[in-house]
Design a protein around this motif. Structure first.
Motif, PDB file in Angstrom:
ATOM      1  N   UNK A   1      29.743  29.163   4.797  1.00 52.49           N
ATOM      2  CA  UNK A   1      30.304  29.769   6.000  1.00 52.49           C
ATOM      3  C   UNK A   1      30.002  31.267   6.020  1.00 52.49           C
ATOM      4  N   UNK A   2      30.150  31.848   7.176  1.00 54.69           N
ATOM      5  CA  UNK A   2      30.045  33.301   7.324  1.00 54.69           C
ATOM      6  C   UNK A   2      28.647  33.823   7.005  1.00 54.69           C
ATOM      7  N   UNK A   3      27.625  33.182   7.575  1.00 52.56           N
ATOM      8  CA  UNK A   3      26.266  33.689   7.507  1.00 52.56           C
ATOM      9  C   UNK A   3      25.807  33.925   8.948  1.00 52.56           C
ATOM     10  N   UNK A   4      26.104  35.089   9.512  1.00 47.39           N
ATOM     11  CA  UNK A   4      25.936  35.295  10.958  1.00 47.39           C
ATOM     12  C   UNK A   4      24.517  35.083  11.459  1.00 47.39           C
ATOM     13  N   UNK A   5      23.504  35.573  10.722  1.00 49.48           N
ATOM     14  CA  UNK A   5      22.126  35.418  11.212  1.00 49.48           C
ATOM     15  C   UNK A   5      21.730  33.954  11.204  1.00 49.48           C
TER      16      UNK A   5
ATOM     17  N   UNK B   1      20.770  31.622  14.450  1.00 52.10           N
ATOM     18  CA  UNK B   1      19.499  30.902  14.560  1.00 52.10           C
ATOM     19  C   UNK B   1      19.743  29.419  14.827  1.00 52.10           C
ATOM     20  N   UNK B   2      20.748  28.854  14.133  1.00 48.99           N
ATOM     21  CA  UNK B   2      21.077  27.437  14.346  1.00 48.99           C
ATOM     22  C   UNK B   2      21.615  27.221  15.762  1.00 48.99           C
ATOM     23  N   UNK B   3      22.439  28.151  16.254  1.00 46.94           N
ATOM     24  CA  UNK B   3      23.007  28.007  17.592  1.00 46.94           C
ATOM     25  C   UNK B   3      21.918  28.016  18.656  1.00 46.94           C
ATOM     26  N   UNK B   4      20.889  28.839  18.446  1.00 46.36           N
ATOM     27  CA  UNK B   4      19.804  28.956  19.411  1.00 46.36           C
ATOM     28  C   UNK B   4      18.732  27.883  19.212  1.00 46.36           C
ATOM     29  N   UNK B   5      18.887  27.064  18.177  1.00 49.69           N
ATOM     30  CA  UNK B   5      17.905  26.007  17.913  1.00 49.69           C
ATOM     31  C   UNK B   5      16.588  26.525  17.384  1.00 49.69           C
ATOM     32  N   UNK B   6      16.596  27.684  16.723  1.00 45.86           N
ATOM     33  CA  UNK B   6      15.377  28.279  16.170  1.00 45.86           C
ATOM     34  C   UNK B   6      15.147  27.754  14.763  1.00 45.86           C
TER      35      UNK B   6
ATOM     36  N   UNK C   1      18.942  24.638   7.607  1.00 45.69           N
ATOM     37  CA  UNK C   1      17.529  24.759   7.221  1.00 45.69           C
ATOM     38  C   UNK C   1      16.694  25.445   8.296  1.00 45.69           C
ATOM     39  N   UNK C   2      16.222  26.641   7.971  1.00 48.35           N
ATOM     40  CA  UNK C   2      15.344  27.422   8.842  1.00 48.35           C
ATOM     41  C   UNK C   2      14.194  27.916   7.979  1.00 48.35           C
ATOM     42  N   UNK C   3      12.984  27.795   8.483  1.00 48.62           N
ATOM     43  CA  UNK C   3      11.832  28.291   7.726  1.00 48.62           C
ATOM     44  C   UNK C   3      11.476  29.688   8.223  1.00 48.62           C
ATOM     45  N   UNK C   4      11.721  30.703   7.374  1.00 48.25           N
ATOM     46  CA  UNK C   4      11.453  32.093   7.743  1.00 48.25           C
ATOM     47  C   UNK C   4      10.413  32.643   6.773  1.00 48.25           C
ATOM     48  N   UNK C   5       9.241  32.935   7.271  1.00 47.42           N
ATOM     49  CA  UNK C   5       8.157  33.432   6.438  1.00 47.42           C
ATOM     50  C   UNK C   5       8.267  34.951   6.288  1.00 47.42           C
ATOM     51  N   UNK C   6       8.157  35.479   5.075  1.00 51.76           N
ATOM     52  CA  UNK C   6       8.255  36.931   4.887  1.00 51.76           C
ATOM     53  C   UNK C   6       6.993  37.650   5.363  1.00 51.76           C
ATOM     54  N   UNK C   7       7.195  38.824   5.976  1.00 53.00           N
ATOM     55  CA  UNK C   7       6.081  39.636   6.475  1.00 53.00           C
ATOM     56  C   UNK C   7       6.270  41.080   6.021  1.00 53.00           C
ATOM     57  N   UNK C   8       5.186  41.843   6.137  1.00 57.15           N
ATOM     58  CA  UNK C   8       5.220  43.278   5.858  1.00 57.15           C
ATOM     59  C   UNK C   8       4.940  44.044   7.146  1.00 57.15           C
ATOM     60  N   UNK C   9       5.727  45.085   7.373  1.00 53.21           N
ATOM     61  CA  UNK C   9       5.494  45.980   8.501  1.00 53.21           C
ATOM     62  C   UNK C   9       4.791  47.227   7.990  1.00 53.21           C
ATOM     63  N   UNK C  10       3.617  47.495   8.535  1.00 51.70           N
ATOM     64  CA  UNK C  10       2.870  48.700   8.198  1.00 51.70           C
ATOM     65  C   UNK C  10       2.086  49.119   9.421  1.00 51.70           C
ATOM     66  N   UNK C  11       0.837  49.508   9.198  1.00 47.79           N
ATOM     67  CA  UNK C  11      -0.032  49.791  10.332  1.00 47.79           C
ATOM     68  C   UNK C  11      -0.209  48.525  11.168  1.00 47.79           C
ATOM     69  N   UNK C  12      -0.137  47.371  10.499  1.00 50.63           N
ATOM     70  CA  UNK C  12      -0.168  46.083  11.176  1.00 50.63           C
ATOM     71  C   UNK C  12       0.954  45.219  10.614  1.00 50.63           C
ATOM     72  N   UNK C  13       1.183  44.074  11.212  1.00 44.77           N
ATOM     73  CA  UNK C  13       2.185  43.129  10.733  1.00 44.77           C
ATOM     74  C   UNK C  13       1.436  42.018  10.005  1.00 44.77           C
TER      75      UNK C  13
END
Length: 490
Positions: free
Chosen positions: A388-392, A396-401, A419-431
């Protein structure tokens, strides 16, 4: 039933009860901390293994794989009991309890009448200790393997048995292939200790043990080659190691002192010099200094005859502290997690060489209890409500993402409990993709949302992928949702 078997049964029952109690206690401590992407990644790997991807094909793992020492326990628990978010806290607790009880078992072998109270230094973690040993539990599984190896070594003292050496080699190969830290906390110290004893006695000492270690290191290379040629996970490995510069060594020493004081609850800097201000910290500092003085006394003693374990313990402490000081490993206080096993060896060394009377052992036990009460943070009693108490994640579950992207420290940590698949990214000059504790096809499959931290990152995302259909601030992050699937090449 013979008395001997009754006694064995009683002993094992005692260990089992202690294991259950300690696991529950450590789980209650672990559950005081939020989800962490490092630890959550092990859960995601375990889930992929249970879906049939036994070799974790397509995964980029950490500097080491940790597959046997940390991922496999999650696989076993979830495979036997199904999945529940509480296992995220349970598995590290099981490993911690196993480490403490194996250390206690070694105390019983090394020093039947020794000062076992010294084990409180690692068995009663401070709040900082919980952060580096339970969430995440990086290396703790390896330490369990090392202590098992020591028990196998001492079992050989009762009679050479090929089966025990075979078990030792198998365990060593699996653990070494999983976590390279074992070389520095066990293999090199044991080889060094055997060399010192051989030089002292002018004959080869512990030859079979040395042979087994050398064979294990060779087999590890073979195993890693076989895995690589059969499409297993990719391990980036550590960066090219080099000696730190003079300024960096000064910084490392500062982190070393700060990290050690935090681990033992003895960080007294910037606190009022009073009983209610820094009193507890100064008490812990006195205990740590007493332990350090005890190690120095053992080294300088002319009556103590050091054996393989003693030399290996001292070399483990010296080698790992020296490596931490002169390398690029130190980042912040949490980096001192690399020194947990030297603390274990310090406690075992002190327990072995501190002889106490019955009254002394009773007093030592009372002191260990007081130390534990002053050290351990307040555990949580809401373990079974950890989903419980994981707002993000809930939003995401509420929006069906179900598939998206986020910076590393927000990615895996928000993938549970829904279960949500979130791939890690880096923000720099590009994503760009962040090929660390992630799976390559996550980026080619893509997703329709991004999590980011700042308005500048949100603007960069919309400049790259077009205007988002939905932009929402949530729990210190910005959620952007598109009506199309976004992929990241490379």
């Amino acid at each position: 039933m013979p008395v001997f078997f009754k006694r064995i049964g009683t002993v094992w029952l005692g260990y089992l009860v202690a294991f259950v109690v300690l696991s529950g206690f450590y789980m209650a401590l672990a559950a005081t901390l939020p989800l962490n992407s490092d630890s959550t990644s092990a859960v995601l790997e375990a889930q992929d293994i249970l879906r049939g991807n036994a070799l974790l094909h397509g995964w980029d793992l950490s500097a080491e794989s940790y597959d046997v020492t940390e991922t496999l326990p999650f696989v076993i628990v979830a495979g036997l009991a199904g999945w529940h978010l509480s296992f995220y806290y349970l598995v590290p607790a099981l490993l911690m309890a196993a480490m403490v009880l194996l250390a206690f078992r070694l105390c019983r072998i090394l020093a039947p009448e020794g000062a076992w109270c010294w084990l409180a230094l690692v068995a009663a973690p401070t709040a900082f200790g919980v952060q580096v040993m339970l969430i995440p539990c990086i290396h703790v599984g390896a330490y369990v393997g090392v202590l098992l190896c020591w028990l196998l070594i001492f079992a050989q003292s009762k009679g050479e048995r090929l089966a025990l050496w075979a078990a030792f080699v198998v365990l060593m190969v699996l653990c070494l292939a999983s976590d390279d830290i074992i070389k520095y906390c066990f293999v090199f110290p044991v080889l060094g200790a055997a060399s010192l004893l051989s030089a002292q006695k002018r004959r080869l000492e512990h030859g079979r043990l040395v042979l087994c270690l050398l064979v294990s290191m060779g087999l590890v290379h073979v195993l890693k080659t076989v895995l690589a040629h059969n499409g297993a996970f990719h391990v980036p490995g550590l960066w090219t190691m080099s000696f730190a510069g003079q300024e960096r060594i000064g910084y490392n020493l500062s982190v070393l002192v700060s990290g050690i004081l935090h681990f033992f609850g003895a960080y007294f800097f910037s606190k009022e010099f009073s009983l209610h201000g820094s009193g507890k910290e100064l008490a812990h500092l006195a205990v740590f200094l007493l332990a350090l003085w005890g190690v120095i006394r053992i080294v300088r003693s002319k009556t103590v005859r050091l054996d393989l374990f003693d030399y290996a313990a001292l070399l483990c402490m010296g080698l790992m502290v020296a490596a931490f000081t002169v390398s690029q490993l130190a980042i912040d206080d949490a980096s001192t997690r690399y020194l947990v096993f030297p603390y274990v060896m310090m406690a075992l060394l002190l327990a072995r060489h501190t002889r106490l009377s019955q009254a002394g052992r009773t007093l030592g036990l009372a002191g260990a209890v007081v130390y534990a009460v002053l050290s351990v943070p307040m555990p949580t009693v809401q373990i079974w409500q950890t989903n419980r108490n994981f707002p993000i994640n809930m939003e995401l579950a509420r929006l069906g993402l179900r598939q998206g992207f986020a910076p590393y420290w927000a990615a895996a940590a928000n993938s549970l409990p829904n279960p949500v698949r979130i791939a890690p990214v880096e923000f720099g000059a590009d994503i760009t993709p962040f090929h660390y504790l992630s799976k390559r096809d996550w980026y080619t499959q893509g997703g329709n949302f991004f999590l980011c931290k700042t308005p500048a990152q949100a603007a960069q995302l919309q400049a790259r992928f077009g205007p988002a259909r939905k932009v929402e601030a949530i729990d210190g992050h910005i959620l952007l949702v598109w009506d199309k699937i976004i992929t990241l090449p490379g």
